[in-house]
Scaffold this active site. Structure first.
Site, mmCIF file in Angstrom:
data_model
loop_
_atom_site.group_PDB
_atom_site.id
_atom_site.type_symbol
_atom_site.label_atom_id
_atom_site.label_comp_id
_atom_site.label_asym_id
_atom_site.label_seq_id
_atom_site.Cartn_x
_atom_site.Cartn_y
_atom_site.Cartn_z
ATOM 1 C CE1 TYR A 94 -3.595 2.485 0.607
ATOM 2 C CE2 TYR A 94 -2.198 3.334 2.385
ATOM 3 C CZ TYR A 94 -3.511 2.737 1.369
ATOM 4 O OH TYR A 94 -4.093 4.669 1.563
ATOM 5 C CB VAL A 95 2.368 3.406 -1.969
ATOM 6 C CG1 VAL A 95 2.452 5.045 -2.669
ATOM 7 C CG2 VAL A 95 2.898 2.733 -2.215
ATOM 8 N N GLY A 101 2.534 6.932 -8.188
ATOM 9 C CA GLY A 101 3.149 7.536 -8.883
ATOM 10 C C GLY A 101 4.493 8.033 -8.922
ATOM 11 N N GLY A 105 5.527 2.196 -4.633
ATOM 12 C CA GLY A 105 5.272 0.299 -4.474
ATOM 13 C C GLY A 105 5.776 -0.228 -5.153
ATOM 14 C CG ASN A 132 -7.243 -3.960 -7.443
ATOM 15 O OD1 ASN A 132 -6.959 -2.883 -8.115
ATOM 16 N ND2 ASN A 132 -6.707 -4.047 -6.051
ATOM 17 C CE1 TYR A 139 2.088 -6.541 -6.571
ATOM 18 C CE2 TYR A 139 -0.558 -6.345 -7.369
ATOM 19 C CZ TYR A 139 0.241 -6.402 -6.688
ATOM 20 O OH TYR A 139 0.457 -6.113 -5.220
#
Lengths: 173, 173
Positions: A94-95, A101, A105, A132, A139
């Site tokens: 999580y960021v 950007g 992450g 999601n 990924y």
């Protein structure tokens, strides 16, 4: 943006706990979070910890709108494949949205991969929700395989009363 | 049928290794098994083991057609949910075909649930293949939820060159 990735300390658990809730809100299941920062302290910083955690930190001058400097985390633990051996499982990545950007992450993810490789892990696994697509694309772009799509793996869970019932069926020694 | 469930010892790794291959054949992926019994001994019976294991054993007079008395196993480890806390993950559950239908699989599964509960685990999780309806039905009948169906969770994996690439991206300290 200037940021640092470091191992989480016990004192970071309040920040981690805050971001766990942020992530659950993003995943549309905030009512599912039952873990307190005290439990994180106990489970992650005891003698045989249940997890390890990295945090991303920005300098004071770049703190978030609400005044936070710990603005991302990656929580992981070690698992085992009876086919391939040691593996690392990334439970959460999580960021905070205002810091996305900036490669934070990717830095957290790749650091977990590096830590896993040092422990001779041959896999890094994680789970994402079907809807999601930003995460699934993130990924996939980095080369990950979606095992639910390619091999048909389903995640199965016992909890609550079902888990109690199961445990009560155990043969007595 | 008379059988006993007990914690695996280092000496059981040859039997466990044999059954890991049996299970992979059943799952139609025998070429995926790269783990030797020596690696199991090292990874499961070191100071900070990567897994724990139970075995099911029958008395000598009920040994298998090929002469084995260790005829089933359950291999598991501990994981962590940042929403709910401690969990146990069942990597493999296997009973040799000639011993099925005697409650040995249920005994192994429920023993893992009991061990998990003793460690304050609130979940028991595992993965099954989409086409494996006997297993999916077995777990569903015991009350397990299929999270891939109900919540849309997908399993994602990095390995091989993709994992190396990721690790090489890690920020240097």
């Amino acid at each position: 943006m200037n940021f640092k990735i470091r191992c989480a300390a016990k004192e970071d658990c309040k920040d981690i706990s805050r971001m766990i809730m942020d992530l659950a809100i993003y995943e549309k299941m905030p009512d599912q979070v039952k873990i307190s920062h005290e439990e994180l302290e106990c489970d992650g910083f005891c003698q045989n910890p249940f997890f390890e955690c990295l945090v991303a930190e920005v300098p004071e001058e770049h703190k978030s709108n609400e005044g936070f400097t710990v603005i991302g985390y990656a929580l992981y633990f070690y698992t085992y494949s009876t086919w391939k051996g040691r593996a690392v499982y990334l439970e959460d990545l999580y960021v905070m949205s205002e810091f996305r950007g900036n490669g934070i992450g990717t830095a957290l993810l790749s650091k977990v991969a590096e830590i896993g490789k040092k422990k001779q892990c041959v896999r890094l696994q994680l789970s994402v929700l079907n809807w999601n697509t930003p995460s699934r694309d993130f990924y996939a772009a980095k080369g990950a395989q979606d095992l639910t799509v390619t091999e048909g793996w389903h995640a199965i869970r016992f909890d609550g009363q079902n888990l109690d019932n199961l445990a009560n069926e155990a043969p007595k020694d």
